[in-house]
Scaffold this motif. Structure first.
Motif, PDB file in Angstrom:
ATOM      1  N   ALA A 355       0.865  -1.187   0.000  1.00  0.00           N
ATOM      2  CA  ALA A 355       0.000   0.000   0.000  1.00  0.00           C
ATOM      3  C   ALA A 355       0.899   1.232   0.000  1.00  0.00           C
ATOM      4  O   ALA A 355       2.055   1.160   0.432  1.00  0.00           O
ATOM      5  CB  ALA A 355      -0.895   0.002   1.243  1.00  0.00           C
ATOM      6  N   PRO A 356       0.393   2.384  -0.452  1.00  0.00           N
ATOM      7  CA  PRO A 356       1.215   3.603  -0.470  1.00  0.00           C
ATOM      8  C   PRO A 356       1.316   4.194   0.942  1.00  0.00           C
ATOM      9  O   PRO A 356       0.574   5.106   1.308  1.00  0.00           O
ATOM     10  CB  PRO A 356       0.449   4.529  -1.421  1.00  0.00           C
ATOM     11  N   GLN A 357       2.230   3.657   1.732  1.00  0.00           N
ATOM     12  CA  GLN A 357       2.262   3.926   3.174  1.00  0.00           C
ATOM     13  C   GLN A 357       2.316   5.411   3.520  1.00  0.00           C
ATOM     14  O   GLN A 357       1.587   5.878   4.389  1.00  0.00           O
ATOM     15  CB  GLN A 357       3.467   3.191   3.790  1.00  0.00           C
ATOM     16  N   VAL A 358       3.190   6.157   2.854  1.00  0.00           N
ATOM     17  CA  VAL A 358       3.335   7.581   3.195  1.00  0.00           C
ATOM     18  C   VAL A 358       2.019   8.318   2.971  1.00  0.00           C
ATOM     19  O   VAL A 358       1.609   9.136   3.798  1.00  0.00           O
ATOM     20  CB  VAL A 358       4.482   8.223   2.374  1.00  0.00           C
ATOM     21  N   GLN A 359       1.349   8.012   1.858  1.00  0.00           N
ATOM     22  CA  GLN A 359       0.069   8.690   1.578  1.00  0.00           C
ATOM     23  C   GLN A 359      -0.999   8.293   2.591  1.00  0.00           C
ATOM     24  O   GLN A 359      -1.803   9.119   3.018  1.00  0.00           O
ATOM     25  CB  GLN A 359      -0.410   8.352   0.151  1.00  0.00           C
ATOM     26  N   VAL A 360      -1.009   7.014   2.972  1.00  0.00           N
ATOM     27  CA  VAL A 360      -1.996   6.558   3.967  1.00  0.00           C
ATOM     28  C   VAL A 360      -1.753   7.264   5.299  1.00  0.00           C
ATOM     29  O   VAL A 360      -2.677   7.782   5.928  1.00  0.00           O
ATOM     30  CB  VAL A 360      -1.942   5.020   4.133  1.00  0.00           C
ATOM     31  N   LEU A 361      -0.483   7.313   5.733  1.00  0.00           N
ATOM     32  CA  LEU A 361      -0.173   7.935   7.026  1.00  0.00           C
ATOM     33  C   LEU A 361      -0.443   9.443   7.030  1.00  0.00           C
ATOM     34  O   LEU A 361      -0.757  10.026   8.064  1.00  0.00           O
ATOM     35  CB  LEU A 361       1.292   7.672   7.406  1.00  0.00           C
ATOM     36  N   ALA A 365      -7.830  10.837   7.545  1.00  0.00           N
ATOM     37  CA  ALA A 365      -8.670   9.784   8.133  1.00  0.00           C
ATOM     38  C   ALA A 365      -7.868   8.791   8.969  1.00  0.00           C
ATOM     39  O   ALA A 365      -8.432   8.036   9.764  1.00  0.00           O
ATOM     40  CB  ALA A 365      -9.411   9.034   7.027  1.00  0.00           C
ATOM     41  N   THR A 366      -6.541   8.757   8.806  1.00  0.00           N
ATOM     42  CA  THR A 366      -5.728   7.766   9.522  1.00  0.00           C
ATOM     43  C   THR A 366      -5.493   8.226  10.963  1.00  0.00           C
ATOM     44  O   THR A 366      -4.958   9.305  11.197  1.00  0.00           O
ATOM     45  CB  THR A 366      -4.382   7.548   8.790  1.00  0.00           C
ATOM     46  N   GLY A 367      -5.904   7.351  11.906  1.00  0.00           N
ATOM     47  CA  GLY A 367      -5.819   7.725  13.323  1.00  0.00           C
ATOM     48  C   GLY A 367      -4.833   6.897  14.122  1.00  0.00           C
ATOM     49  O   GLY A 367      -4.593   7.155  15.303  1.00  0.00           O
ATOM     50  N   GLY A 368      -4.238   5.862  13.503  1.00  0.00           N
ATOM     51  CA  GLY A 368      -3.286   5.015  14.223  1.00  0.00           C
ATOM     52  C   GLY A 368      -2.583   4.080  13.266  1.00  0.00           C
ATOM     53  O   GLY A 368      -3.028   3.892  12.122  1.00  0.00           O
ATOM     54  N   PHE A 369      -1.484   3.502  13.733  1.00  0.00           N
ATOM     55  CA  PHE A 369      -0.658   2.642  12.878  1.00  0.00           C
ATOM     56  C   PHE A 369      -0.203   1.449  13.712  1.00  0.00           C
ATOM     57  O   PHE A 369       0.470   1.610  14.727  1.00  0.00           O
ATOM     58  CB  PHE A 369       0.542   3.468  12.390  1.00  0.00           C
ATOM     59  N   LEU A 370      -0.616   0.249  13.302  1.00  0.00           N
ATOM     60  CA  LEU A 370      -0.129  -0.994  13.916  1.00  0.00           C
ATOM     61  C   LEU A 370       1.112  -1.401  13.129  1.00  0.00           C
ATOM     62  O   LEU A 370       1.025  -1.752  11.950  1.00  0.00           O
ATOM     63  CB  LEU A 370      -1.222  -2.067  13.850  1.00  0.00           C
ATOM     64  N   GLU A 380       8.125   8.017   9.422  1.00  0.00           N
ATOM     65  CA  GLU A 380       6.965   8.433   8.620  1.00  0.00           C
ATOM     66  C   GLU A 380       5.771   8.729   9.533  1.00  0.00           C
ATOM     67  O   GLU A 380       5.023   9.691   9.314  1.00  0.00           O
ATOM     68  CB  GLU A 380       6.620   7.362   7.583  1.00  0.00           C
ATOM     69  N   SER A 381       5.607   7.923  10.574  1.00  0.00           N
ATOM     70  CA  SER A 381       4.512   8.153  11.546  1.00  0.00           C
ATOM     71  C   SER A 381       4.725   9.469  12.289  1.00  0.00           C
ATOM     72  O   SER A 381       3.780  10.223  12.526  1.00  0.00           O
ATOM     73  CB  SER A 381       4.461   7.054  12.608  1.00  0.00           C
ATOM     74  N   ILE A 382       5.978   9.723  12.683  1.00  0.00           N
ATOM     75  CA  ILE A 382       6.293  10.943  13.429  1.00  0.00           C
ATOM     76  C   ILE A 382       6.023  12.178  12.573  1.00  0.00           C
ATOM     77  O   ILE A 382       5.370  13.129  13.010  1.00  0.00           O
ATOM     78  CB  ILE A 382       7.756  10.908  13.928  1.00  0.00           C
ATOM     79  N   VAL A 383       6.503  12.141  11.326  1.00  0.00           N
ATOM     80  CA  VAL A 383       6.321  13.293  10.427  1.00  0.00           C
ATOM     81  C   VAL A 383       4.833  13.585  10.210  1.00  0.00           C
ATOM     82  O   VAL A 383       4.435  14.738  10.066  1.00  0.00           O
ATOM     83  CB  VAL A 383       7.042  13.043   9.084  1.00  0.00           C
TER      84      VAL A 383
END
Length: 480
Positions: A355-361, A365-370, A380-383
Motif C-alpha cells: 500500500a502507499p504507506q506515506v500517503q496513507v499515514l 482519516a488515519t488515526g493510528g498505525f499498527l 513516517e509516523s512521526i512526520v
C-alpha cells in the motif's frame, strides 16, 4: 608541474561527487535515495549508487533508482555474489554483510573509475556497510555512515564492544537493564536479533561491525535533536574516540501514489471520518505464522474499528521471510479466516502485499498505525503525527519499541501469550484503545508534538538542515 596544477584546478571546477553503497533491502536503499536527493537539491552534489548484488529481488531497487535524475544521480549494480556455501538458516544480517564483503573487489574497481572521472569526496555506507572502509581508506576517500535507525541504536553500537568484553551470559539473561548515556534503559532481550546468541557467527560479525563504526570520518543519523536529545548530547560529551555525529533526520520518502492499489486506498480513505482508521502494515520484510495471521484478522474484526490492512502470505519459520525474497505467488487473501472479508467489508480494506504507506499515514482519516517498528515507518509516523501500536518482529525493532513506548510515549506495546502469539481479544483492546480511548488521545497529542519538532528540524534554519549543511561543507573542502 604546471600541468599537475592545471589538473587540480580542473578537478575543483567539477561538482563534488559522493559514492553511496547500500547493503541489501529496500528499507536500506530508500533513506539513502532520499539523502542523495537532499545532497543534490540543497548542496549541488552529484552521486553514484554502487549496489552490491545478492542476485535476488532487485526489481524494487531498480524501480526506485530509475526514477532519479539521471544527469546527477547514476547507479551501478555490482556482479551478483554467491551464497551457495552458506547454510539455509543463516541469519539475514550475515547475508547483508557478506553481500558487501564479497563485493569489495568489484567496489574497489568502481571507486577507482569514479576517482579518475569525478571529484569523489566521500563514500557513504549504511550501518551494515563498514567493511567498505578498508577500500575507502586504501583509496584515500573519506568513509561516512548514514545511520538509518535511531540514535539509541548508535549509542548501543558504540557501547557494544564494552558490553561484549564485560559480560559472559546471553544478553536476554542480564539481570539489570543496560544504561546508555542519555538514553532510555534497555533490557538485554530488546537488543537486535544477531547478538542474542553469542555462539552464532552473526554475533562475531556484529562485534566487528560495531568496532568499525568508531573509525568512520563521520556518522549522519536519521533522527533529530528534539526526538533524542539525551543521546545526541551524550555523543558530543563523549567526544574523544567517537567520530562526529550529525543528526540529519527525519529523512523519509515523500513519494506519490502509483498503481491501482494506491488509488483504491486513497479513495477508500477519502470516505472515512477524521482519525478513525487504523493502518496495519509490517514493512517490506515482516511475516507472521498462519495462527498469528488468523488472530490478527479476528482481533481487527472484534475491535469494530475501521482499518486498512496490508496482508502478506504467512510463513511458519521466519518473521522476516520476505526480506530477501519476492512475495510468494499465492494470493495472501486466501489465508484469511473464512468469511472475514465479507464480514468486515463495511469497515475494513484489505490490500495484498503493498500500500502507499506515506500517503496513507498523511491522510486525515488515519488515526493510528499498527507497526513492526521499523525505523523508516517510525519516522513516517512521526512526520505525519500518527500514534502507534508497537509490534516488533526482528532486527533492531525491539530497541525501537523501547524508545517509542518508554522514551517518547507515542506507542502502546502488544503482549504475547506463552506461545508467543498476540491473541485476538488483546488486539481488539489495543485497537479500540488507540482509536477511541483516552490513552490513544494522550499518545496522539505526544506524537503531534514530535510532528511539529520534526517540521522545525527540517526547516531552513532547523537543526537537521544545519547539520547536513555542515557535512556538505566538510566534503566540499576536500580537494581530492
Amino acid at each position: 608541474m604546471a600541468l599537475d596544477t592545471h589538473g587540480q584546478q580542473q578537478n575543483l571546477i567539477k561538482p563534488p561527487h559522493v559514492a553511496i553503497v547500500p547493503t541489501p533491502g529496500i528499507g536500506h536503499l530508500t533513506p539513502l535515495v532520499e539523502l542523495a536527493k537532499l545532497l543534490l537539491v540543497h548542496h549541488n552534489f552529484t552521486i553514484t549508487f554502487i549496489i552490491p548484488n545478492d542476485g535476488l529481488h532487485l526489481a524494487p531497487q531498480k524501480k526506485l533508482l530509475q526514477a532519479l535524475d539521471p544527469q546527477a544521480i547514476s547507479y551501478i549494480f555490482l556482479p551478483p555474489v554467491s551464497f551457495d556455501d552458506l547454510p539455509n538458516d543463516v541469519m539475514v544480517e550475515i547475508k547483508m554483510v557478506l553481500t558487501l564483503t564479497r563485493s569489495l573487489s568489484a567496489l574497489r574497481d568502481e571507486l577507482i573509475v569514479l576517482i579518475q572521472s569525478t571529484r569523489l569526496v566521500a563514500l557513504v555506507v549504511d550501518l551494515f556497510g563498514t567493511d567498505a572502509f578498508d577500500v575507502a581508506n586504501e583509496l584515500h576517500v573519506s568513509p561516512y555512515i548514514f545511520f538509518t535507525t535511531a540514535a539509541l541504536s548508535l549509542s548501543l553500537i558504540f557501547h557494544f564492544p564494552h558490553l561484549h568484553e564485560t559480560t559472559t551470559c546471553e544478553y536476554r539473561d542480564l539481570p539489570e537493564p543496560i544504561q546508555l548515556p542519555g538514553c532510555v534503559p534497555l533490557h538485554g532481550r530488546d537488543l537486535t536479533d544477531p547478538v542474542q546468541d553469542r555462539s552464532n557467527e552473526a554475533y562475531k560479525v556484529m562485534v566487528r561491525m560495531c568496532k568499525k563504526h568508531r573509525s568512520a570520518a563521520g556518522i549522519m543519523v536519521n533522527s533529530f535533536v528534539d526526538l533524542e536529545p539525551g543521546a545526541f548530547k551524550a555523543f558530543k560529551e563523549q567526544g574523544q574516540g567517537l567520530p562526529p555525529v550529525y543528526p540529519v533526520g527525519p529523512v523519509i520518502k515523500m513519494g506519490s501514489v502509483d498503481g491501482f492499489e494506491g488509488n483504491e486506498c486513497m479513495k477508500w480513505l477519502d470516505k472515512q471520518p477524521n482519525e478513525s482508521v487504523l493502518f496495519v502494515s509490517f514493512g517490506s520484510g515482516g511475516t507472521f505464522s498462519q495462527e498469528q495471521m488468523t488472530e490478527l484478522a479476528l482481533g481487527l474484526e472484534l475491535s469494530g474499528q475501521r482499518f486498512i490492512w496490508v496482508v502478506k502470505s504467512p510463513n511458519e519459520t521466519a518473521k522476516n521471510a520476505n526480506y530477501f525474497s519476492v512475495q510468494g505467488s499465492e494470493d495472501p487473501l486466501g489465508f484469511l479466516p473464512n468469511g472475514f472479508l465479507d464480514r468486515t467489508k463495511e469497515v475494513g480494506l484489505v490490500v495484498p502485499s503493498w500500500a502507499p504507506q506515506v500517503q496513507v499515514l498523511s491522510h486525515r482519516a488515519t488515526g493510528g498505525f499498527l507497526t513492526h517498528c521499523g525505523w523508516n515507518s517510525t519516522l513516517e509516523s512521526i512526520v505525519h503525527g500518527v500514534p502507534l501500536i508497537a509490534w516488533p518482529l526482528y532486527a533492531e525493532q525491539r530497541t525501537n519499541r523501547a524508545l517509542l513506548v518508554d522514551g517518547l510515549k507515542v506507542a502502546v506495546v502488544v503482549k504475547c501469550n506463552d506461545k508467543g502469539i498476540v491473541e485476538s481479544q488483546d488486539i481488539a483492546k489495543y485497537v479500540r484503545g488507540l482509536i477511541e480511548g483516552d490513552e490513544g488521545k494522550l499518545l496522539r497529542n505526544n506524537m503531534k508534538g514530535y510532528k511539529e519538532a520534526a517540521k522545525l528540524a527540517l526547516s531552513q534554519e532547523g537543526s537537521s538542515t544545519k547539520s547536513l549543511a555542515e557535512v556538505a561543507q566538510v566534503w566540499k573542502s576536500l580537494n581530492t
